[in-house]
Motif scaffolding. Structure first.
Motif, PDB file in Angstrom:
ATOM      1  N   TRP A  54      -3.405   3.948  55.914  1.00 14.74           N
ATOM      2  CA  TRP A  54      -2.264   3.053  55.825  1.00 14.74           C
ATOM      3  C   TRP A  54      -2.216   2.223  57.090  1.00 14.74           C
ATOM      4  N   ILE A  55      -1.837   0.970  56.959  1.00 11.85           N
ATOM      5  CA  ILE A  55      -1.533   0.161  58.143  1.00 11.85           C
ATOM      6  C   ILE A  55      -0.050   0.377  58.393  1.00 11.85           C
ATOM      7  N   THR A  56       0.262   1.034  59.490  1.00 12.89           N
ATOM      8  CA  THR A  56       1.642   1.457  59.728  1.00 12.89           C
ATOM      9  C   THR A  56       2.401   0.567  60.696  1.00 12.89           C
ATOM     10  N   HIS A  57       1.670  -0.228  61.465  1.00 14.24           N
ATOM     11  CA  HIS A  57       2.358  -1.103  62.412  1.00 14.24           C
ATOM     12  C   HIS A  57       1.423  -2.224  62.835  1.00 14.24           C
ATOM     13  N   TRP A  58       2.018  -3.357  63.120  1.00  9.89           N
ATOM     14  CA  TRP A  58       1.298  -4.412  63.826  1.00  9.89           C
ATOM     15  C   TRP A  58       2.296  -5.343  64.448  1.00  9.89           C
ATOM     16  N   ASP A  59       1.852  -6.011  65.491  1.00  7.33           N
ATOM     17  CA  ASP A  59       2.775  -6.883  66.208  1.00  7.33           C
ATOM     18  C   ASP A  59       2.690  -8.342  65.753  1.00  7.33           C
ATOM     19  N   LYS A  60       1.825  -8.621  64.773  1.00  7.45           N
ATOM     20  CA  LYS A  60       1.617  -9.964  64.206  1.00  7.45           C
ATOM     21  C   LYS A  60       1.058 -10.945  65.232  1.00  7.45           C
ATOM     22  N   ARG A  61       0.580 -10.419  66.351  1.00  7.00           N
ATOM     23  CA  ARG A  61      -0.030 -11.269  67.379  1.00  7.00           C
ATOM     24  C   ARG A  61      -1.436 -10.798  67.713  1.00  7.00           C
ATOM     25  N   LEU A  62      -1.556  -9.475  68.037  1.00  8.23           N
ATOM     26  CA  LEU A  62      -2.832  -8.992  68.545  1.00  8.23           C
ATOM     27  C   LEU A  62      -3.223  -7.609  68.025  1.00  8.23           C
ATOM     28  N   THR A  63      -2.268  -6.701  67.850  1.00  7.79           N
ATOM     29  CA  THR A  63      -2.617  -5.311  67.559  1.00  7.79           C
ATOM     30  C   THR A  63      -2.132  -4.831  66.195  1.00  7.79           C
ATOM     31  N   MET A  64      -2.815  -3.805  65.714  1.00  9.05           N
ATOM     32  CA  MET A  64      -2.501  -3.156  64.443  1.00  9.05           C
ATOM     33  C   MET A  64      -2.749  -1.665  64.622  1.00  9.05           C
ATOM     34  N   THR A  65      -1.961  -0.845  63.928  1.00  6.58           N
ATOM     35  CA  THR A  65      -2.160   0.602  63.954  1.00  6.58           C
ATOM     36  C   THR A  65      -2.385   1.097  62.534  1.00  6.58           C
ATOM     37  N   ARG A  66      -3.403   1.929  62.386  1.00  3.68           N
ATOM     38  CA  ARG A  66      -3.680   2.592  61.107  1.00  3.68           C
ATOM     39  C   ARG A  66      -3.485   4.095  61.284  1.00  3.68           C
ATOM     40  N   HIS A  67      -2.970   4.712  60.253  1.00  4.07           N
ATOM     41  CA  HIS A  67      -2.937   6.165  60.179  1.00  4.07           C
ATOM     42  C   HIS A  67      -3.931   6.593  59.108  1.00  4.07           C
ATOM     43  N   PHE A  68      -4.506   7.775  59.316  1.00  2.00           N
ATOM     44  CA  PHE A  68      -5.451   8.353  58.376  1.00  2.00           C
ATOM     45  C   PHE A  68      -5.047   9.793  58.101  1.00  2.00           C
ATOM     46  N   GLN A  69      -5.355  10.239  56.896  1.00  6.81           N
ATOM     47  CA  GLN A  69      -5.190  11.632  56.517  1.00  6.81           C
ATOM     48  C   GLN A  69      -6.413  11.998  55.687  1.00  6.81           C
ATOM     49  N   VAL A  70      -7.101  13.064  56.087  1.00  8.34           N
ATOM     50  CA  VAL A  70      -8.289  13.524  55.381  1.00  8.34           C
ATOM     51  C   VAL A  70      -7.954  14.850  54.722  1.00  8.34           C
ATOM     52  N   ARG A  71      -8.202  14.920  53.401  1.00  8.93           N
ATOM     53  CA  ARG A  71      -7.877  16.138  52.649  1.00  8.93           C
ATOM     54  C   ARG A  71      -9.068  16.615  51.830  1.00  8.93           C
ATOM     55  N   ARG A  72      -9.146  17.924  51.689  1.00  7.83           N
ATOM     56  CA  ARG A  72     -10.120  18.536  50.790  1.00  7.83           C
ATOM     57  C   ARG A  72      -9.531  18.470  49.383  1.00  7.83           C
ATOM     58  N   VAL A  73     -10.305  18.035  48.414  1.00 11.59           N
ATOM     59  CA  VAL A  73      -9.794  17.791  47.072  1.00 11.59           C
ATOM     60  C   VAL A  73      -9.387  19.076  46.369  1.00 11.59           C
ATOM     61  N   ARG A  74     -10.218  20.119  46.445  1.00 10.12           N
ATOM     62  CA  ARG A  74      -9.966  21.311  45.616  1.00 10.12           C
ATOM     63  C   ARG A  74      -8.644  22.000  45.907  1.00 10.12           C
ATOM     64  N   ASP A  75      -8.189  21.999  47.150  1.00  9.77           N
ATOM     65  CA  ASP A  75      -6.928  22.678  47.469  1.00  9.77           C
ATOM     66  C   ASP A  75      -5.907  21.753  48.136  1.00  9.77           C
ATOM     67  N   GLU A  76      -6.267  20.471  48.274  1.00  8.10           N
ATOM     68  CA  GLU A  76      -5.401  19.449  48.879  1.00  8.10           C
ATOM     69  C   GLU A  76      -4.995  19.782  50.316  1.00  8.10           C
ATOM     70  N   ALA A  77      -5.796  20.603  50.977  1.00  6.73           N
ATOM     71  CA  ALA A  77      -5.522  20.949  52.378  1.00  6.73           C
ATOM     72  C   ALA A  77      -5.815  19.740  53.258  1.00  6.73           C
ATOM     73  N   THR A  78      -4.890  19.440  54.160  1.00  6.43           N
ATOM     74  CA  THR A  78      -5.122  18.373  55.129  1.00  6.43           C
ATOM     75  C   THR A  78      -6.027  18.911  56.226  1.00  6.43           C
ATOM     76  N   LEU A  79      -7.142  18.205  56.427  1.00  6.75           N
ATOM     77  CA  LEU A  79      -8.147  18.616  57.398  1.00  6.75           C
ATOM     78  C   LEU A  79      -8.014  17.876  58.718  1.00  6.75           C
ATOM     79  N   LEU A  80      -7.503  16.638  58.649  1.00  6.59           N
ATOM     80  CA  LEU A  80      -7.409  15.797  59.833  1.00  6.59           C
ATOM     81  C   LEU A  80      -6.297  14.786  59.641  1.00  6.59           C
TER      82      LEU A  80
END
Length: 149
Positions: A86-112
């Motif tokens: 997801w793009i969660t923030h940006w200043d509309k001038r220079l910077t942008m922040t993305r968040h990531f979530q990595v999950r294992r499909v079989r048990d939906e456990a968040t790995l990262l």
């Protein structure tokens, strides 16, 4: 796919842990998670019309300036993996922040979980530059600007 993501409406990329992803400890090497996040970000950008050709045409790119990766659980050979961004923030001038979530499909456990900050650069010089209007138009609708649920 579950709706239990950290944020609403993720862009999701599915992959599988390959033999070359596994290290001497018999789990996915930490660098592979970073690669998955990078590949997910590129695919998301391309889906918004900002692929590598657009970057070169505009002589602009979003370059990583800071990354915070929190490794929570291991994955192993043949695990199916969903990487969301997801793009969660940006200043509309220079910077942008993305968040990531990595999950294992079989048990939906968040790995990262990761938070990565990008700055707009001029490709030809590597110097910081303002976001071009094309970036604002393409990325603008994808910005969440909300807190995690």
């Amino acid at each position: 796919m579950s709706n239990d993501w950290d944020y609403a409406e993720p862009f999701v990329r599915r992959t599988r842990v390959e033999a070359t992803d596994v290290d001497a400890l018999q789990h996915t090497n930490n660098t592979i998670y970073v690669r998955w996040c990078e590949e997910c970000a590129w695919e998301h950008s391309a889906s918004l019309g900002m692929d590598i050709d657009a970057y070169h045409r505009l002589d602009r790119a979003m370059a990583v300036v800071e990354g915070n990766y929190r490794y929570l659980k291991a994955s192993h050979l043949d695990d199916e993996i969903d990487t969301a961004t997801w793009i969660t923030h940006w200043d509309k001038r220079l910077t942008m922040t993305r968040h990531f979530q990595v999950r294992r499909v079989r048990d939906e456990a968040t790995l990262l979980r990761a938070e990565v900050r990008f700055a707009c650069i001029e490709i030809s010089s590597g110097k910081p530059r303002r976001l071009p209007k094309e970036f604002l138009e393409a990325y603008g609708p994808a910005i969440l600007g909300i807190e995690p649920k």
